[in-house]
Write a protein that holds these residues in place. Structure first.
Motif, short mmCIF file in Angstrom:
data_model
loop_
_atom_site.label_atom_id
_atom_site.label_comp_id
_atom_site.label_asym_id
_atom_site.label_seq_id
_atom_site.Cartn_x
_atom_site.Cartn_y
_atom_site.Cartn_z
N LEU A 1 0.40 -1.36 0.30
CA LEU A 1 -0.18 0.64 0.11
C LEU A 1 1.00 1.60 0.13
CD1 LEU A 1 -2.53 -0.80 2.69
CD2 LEU A 1 -2.71 -1.23 0.22
N HIS A 2 1.80 1.77 0.75
CA HIS A 2 3.07 2.07 0.53
C HIS A 2 3.80 2.07 1.84
CE1 HIS A 2 2.19 3.80 5.03
NE2 HIS A 2 0.70 3.25 5.04
N ALA A 3 4.60 2.32 1.09
CA ALA A 3 6.54 2.66 1.15
C ALA A 3 7.22 3.81 2.36
CB ALA A 3 7.42 1.95 0.66
N LYS A 4 8.41 4.36 3.06
CA LYS A 4 8.88 4.78 3.30
C LYS A 4 9.97 4.18 3.32
CE LYS A 4 9.84 7.55 6.23
NZ LYS A 4 9.51 8.60 8.01
N ALA A 5 11.28 4.82 2.54
CA ALA A 5 13.08 4.66 2.28
C ALA A 5 13.81 5.50 2.70
CB ALA A 5 12.25 3.80 1.22
N ARG A 6 14.63 5.03 3.51
CA ARG A 6 15.65 6.63 4.03
C ARG A 6 16.86 5.66 4.14
NH1 ARG A 6 17.29 5.59 8.89
NH2 ARG A 6 16.29 4.42 10.28
N ARG A 7 17.94 6.18 3.08
CA ARG A 7 19.11 5.89 3.37
C ARG A 7 19.85 6.07 4.44
NH1 ARG A 7 21.36 9.89 -1.77
NH2 ARG A 7 20.73 8.07 -3.43
N MET A 8 20.16 4.79 4.78
CA MET A 8 21.00 4.84 6.70
C MET A 8 22.23 5.35 6.61
SD MET A 8 19.12 1.70 7.33
CE MET A 8 20.17 1.37 9.02
N LEU A 9 22.51 5.79 5.46
CA LEU A 9 23.82 6.38 5.85
C LEU A 9 23.76 8.02 5.79
CD1 LEU A 9 26.73 3.79 4.77
CD2 LEU A 9 25.55 4.73 6.68
N GLU A 10 22.14 8.55 5.76
CA GLU A 10 22.41 10.34 5.84
C GLU A 10 21.97 10.79 6.68
OE1 GLU A 10 18.41 10.10 3.47
OE2 GLU A 10 19.00 10.79 1.51
#
Length: 158
Positions: A149-158
């Motif tokens: 339905l939905h996803a939230k993705a973030r870079r681990m090293l940000e």
């Protein structure tokens, strides 16, 4: 029933209860966890095989992806995936730390969190690029398939 028969029945009852408990535990694997893990691995394999279709089919019509650069809908996500597949002929994904939390009130909803190491390149021995992401996602059971339905993705090293 004589005294000896009653004793056998009492001895057999705990054994039968134990066997039934073991059998039920083996049969009651959470469908959300199995289905979502299977869907994630199917999507990763499709990306590595350079096939966008199986991934897009797992996205709901009103899918949204939240990234640090903003929100994307299903069509924008499809275009980003297509561009990524064109840019990197050799893509590898490693999924780790998958945890699935079924919704306590609705059996057809679940949350999943996982990390993915994405590497890509031109087909040479070593990847040209790599990125580690942490993803939080919401899934729904639709006709026997788990869809995103939905996803939230973030870079681990940000």
């Amino acid at each position: 029933m004589n005294k000896h028969s009653k004793r056998k029945a009492y001895v057999a009852l705990p054994w039968l209860q134990a066997m039934l408990t073991i059998w039920l535990a083996g049969c009651s694997a959470p469908p959300a966890e199995e289905g979502i893990r299977e869907a994630l691995h199917e999507m990763a394999e499709a990306i590595e095989a350079r096939q966008a279709g199986p991934v897009v089919r797992r996205l709901s019509d009103d899918f949204s992806l939240h990234r640090s650069s903003g929100e994307m809908d299903k069509e924008q996500t499809r275009r980003l995936l297509t561009a990524t597949l064109l840019r990197y002929p050799d893509i590898h994904l490693a999924l780790t730390g998958i945890s699935v939390l079924p919704d306590g009130a609705r059996h057809d909803q679940a949350q999943a969190a996982f990390s993915v190491l994405a590497t890509g390149g031109s087909g040479a021995l070593l990847p040209e690029t790599g990125q580690l992401y942490r993803v939080e996602s919401h899934w729904q059971l639709d006709g026997g398939d788990w869809i995103l339905l939905h996803a939230k993705a973030r870079r681990m090293l940000e």
